[in-house]
Design a protein around this motif. Structure first.
Motif, PDB file in Angstrom:
ATOM      1  N   ASP A   1       0.813  -1.215   0.000  1.00 18.06           N
ATOM      2  CA  ASP A   1       0.000   0.000   0.000  1.00 18.06           C
ATOM      3  C   ASP A   1       0.846   1.265   0.000  1.00 18.06           C
ATOM      4  N   LEU A   2       2.100   1.163   0.403  1.00 20.16           N
ATOM      5  CA  LEU A   2       2.971   2.336   0.389  1.00 20.16           C
ATOM      6  C   LEU A   2       3.271   2.799  -1.029  1.00 20.16           C
ATOM      7  N   GLY A   3       2.948   1.967  -2.015  1.00 17.14           N
ATOM      8  CA  GLY A   3       3.116   2.365  -3.403  1.00 17.14           C
ATOM      9  C   GLY A   3       1.905   3.072  -3.974  1.00 17.14           C
ATOM     10  N   ASN A   4       0.850   3.239  -3.182  1.00 13.42           N
ATOM     11  CA  ASN A   4      -0.317   3.982  -3.643  1.00 13.42           C
ATOM     12  C   ASN A   4       0.011   5.463  -3.755  1.00 13.42           C
ATOM     13  N   THR A   5      -0.513   6.102  -4.778  1.00 14.21           N
ATOM     14  CA  THR A   5      -0.294   7.538  -4.945  1.00 14.21           C
ATOM     15  C   THR A   5      -0.826   8.321  -3.755  1.00 14.21           C
ATOM     16  N   ALA A   6      -1.954   7.857  -3.190  1.00 13.69           N
ATOM     17  CA  ALA A   6      -2.547   8.552  -2.055  1.00 13.69           C
ATOM     18  C   ALA A   6      -1.628   8.570  -0.844  1.00 13.69           C
ATOM     19  N   VAL A   7      -0.706   7.630  -0.759  1.00 13.47           N
ATOM     20  CA  VAL A   7       0.260   7.589   0.345  1.00 13.47           C
ATOM     21  C   VAL A   7       1.555   8.297  -0.038  1.00 13.47           C
ATOM     22  N   ALA A   8       2.070   8.011  -1.230  1.00 14.35           N
ATOM     23  CA  ALA A   8       3.381   8.522  -1.630  1.00 14.35           C
ATOM     24  C   ALA A   8       3.357  10.005  -1.972  1.00 14.35           C
ATOM     25  N   LEU A   9       2.290  10.474  -2.605  1.00 11.17           N
ATOM     26  CA  LEU A   9       2.247  11.873  -3.037  1.00 11.17           C
ATOM     27  C   LEU A   9       2.328  12.853  -1.870  1.00 11.17           C
ATOM     28  N   PRO A  10       1.543  12.659  -0.786  1.00  8.25           N
ATOM     29  CA  PRO A  10       1.678  13.589   0.337  1.00  8.25           C
ATOM     30  C   PRO A  10       3.076  13.620   0.930  1.00  8.25           C
ATOM     31  N   VAL A  11       3.767  12.486   0.928  1.00 13.63           N
ATOM     32  CA  VAL A  11       5.138  12.453   1.453  1.00 13.63           C
ATOM     33  C   VAL A  11       6.030  13.382   0.643  1.00 13.63           C
ATOM     34  N   VAL A  12       5.944  13.284  -0.685  1.00 11.02           N
ATOM     35  CA  VAL A  12       6.766  14.131  -1.548  1.00 11.02           C
ATOM     36  C   VAL A  12       6.401  15.602  -1.375  1.00 11.02           C
ATOM     37  N   LEU A  13       5.109  15.909  -1.295  1.00  7.47           N
ATOM     38  CA  LEU A  13       4.678  17.299  -1.164  1.00  7.47           C
ATOM     39  C   LEU A  13       5.175  17.916   0.141  1.00  7.47           C
ATOM     40  N   VAL A  14       5.079  17.149   1.226  1.00  4.68           N
ATOM     41  CA  VAL A  14       5.545  17.663   2.518  1.00  4.68           C
ATOM     42  C   VAL A  14       7.055  17.898   2.495  1.00  4.68           C
ATOM     43  N   VAL A  15       7.801  16.922   1.996  1.00  6.24           N
ATOM     44  CA  VAL A  15       9.260  17.057   1.950  1.00  6.24           C
ATOM     45  C   VAL A  15       9.666  18.171   0.982  1.00  6.24           C
ATOM     46  N   ALA A  16       8.971  18.285  -0.152  1.00  2.00           N
ATOM     47  CA  ALA A  16       9.285  19.340  -1.117  1.00  2.00           C
ATOM     48  C   ALA A  16       9.033  20.710  -0.512  1.00  2.00           C
ATOM     49  N   GLY A  17       7.927  20.845   0.226  1.00  2.00           N
ATOM     50  CA  GLY A  17       7.649  22.116   0.882  1.00  2.00           C
ATOM     51  C   GLY A  17       8.702  22.471   1.918  1.00  2.00           C
ATOM     52  N   TRP A  18       9.113  21.484   2.697  1.00  2.00           N
ATOM     53  CA  TRP A  18      10.156  21.713   3.696  1.00  2.00           C
ATOM     54  C   TRP A  18      11.475  22.090   3.026  1.00  2.00           C
ATOM     55  N   ALA A  19      11.819  21.385   1.950  1.00  2.00           N
ATOM     56  CA  ALA A  19      13.079  21.666   1.256  1.00  2.00           C
ATOM     57  C   ALA A  19      13.064  23.066   0.645  1.00  2.00           C
ATOM     58  N   ALA A  20      11.919  23.457   0.067  1.00  2.00           N
ATOM     59  CA  ALA A  20      11.825  24.793  -0.515  1.00  2.00           C
ATOM     60  C   ALA A  20      11.996  25.858   0.556  1.00  2.00           C
TER      61      ALA A  20
END
Length: 224
Positions: A48-67
């Motif tokens: 289930d960790l390969g679901n977009t609903a799980v993976a996408l929020p992870v990237v968005l949160v990390v991308a926001g923090w990195a920015a």
């Protein structure tokens, strides 16, 4: 790395398309893993960790923090002015979002092109098109980008642990997909190779337009 991943993807794809010996071995291994003693619940969790609903929020949160971190902490002289300016802090997060958004545009046509039947657990009426694995590619790109974004944002001291964590997490996702009978092993391996190409392109773009030599975050020098 990107070139090696592309070559590996081409070799695997030829075996899948031509029903070569590697594909036959793949289906034997996949059937054995699907019937193994690995707990179904644990396998389902990782799959289930390969679901977009799980993976996408992870990237968005990390991308926001990195920015936020890079935009706040990294400065260098602007070519047009004497004062310092941000070092394209927006580029890595934006490129990460575009990379993840482009993934379905690559995976879906490949699934339709190869039209590989799924494992028996998917049922006789399951649609064809299991190569490469969309869940495997999503997890590899998303969690790979998350780790690389953190590294580029300045957390270089623990980058070995970040990379190892991303690799282990994706290994769990791949094993879960095969154990639950959602994909054959080569479906997952091919998706990892495809993700490797995308991650290499992302890194090259960021290195070209932001510069690897500009220190940031914890590594940035401080004025006396």
């Amino acid at each position: 790395m990107g070139t090696l991943c592309a070559l590996a993807f081409a070799v695997i794809s030829l075996q899948v398309a031509g029903a070569g010996p590697l594909r036959a071995a793949d289906e034997r291994v996949g059937s054995a893993l699907a019937g193994s003693a690995i707990p179904r619940g644990l396998a389902e969790f990782f799959a289930d960790l390969g679901n977009t609903a799980v993976a996408l929020p992870v990237v968005l949160v990390v991308a926001g923090w990195a920015a936020w971190r890079v935009g706040r902490g990294r400065r260098r002289p602007s070519p047009d002015a004497e004062s310092g300016g941000p070092v394209r802090w927006w580029l890595p997060p934006l490129a990460a979002a575009l990379t993840l958004a482009a993934l379905p545009a690559l995976v879906v046509p490949l699934k339709l092109w190869f039209a590989r039947p799924g494992p028996p657990q998917m049922g006789a009426d399951a649609h064809e098109g299991f190569y490469p694995s969309g869940h495997g590619a999503t997890a590899a790109v998303a969690y790979g980008l998350a780790a690389l974004l953190v590294i580029r944002a300045g957390r270089r001291r623990g980058r070995g642990l970040l990379v190892a964590g991303a690799v282990l997490l994706n290994a769990g996702v791949g094993l879960g997909l095969v154990r639950r009978g959602y994909h054959w092993p080569l479906d997952v391996l091919g998706s990892w190779c495809l993700a490797g190409v995308l991650l290499a392109v992302w890194w090259a773009v960021c290195a070209r337009w932001t510069g690897d030599d500009a220190p940031s975050g914890d590594d940035a020098p401080r004025s006396p």
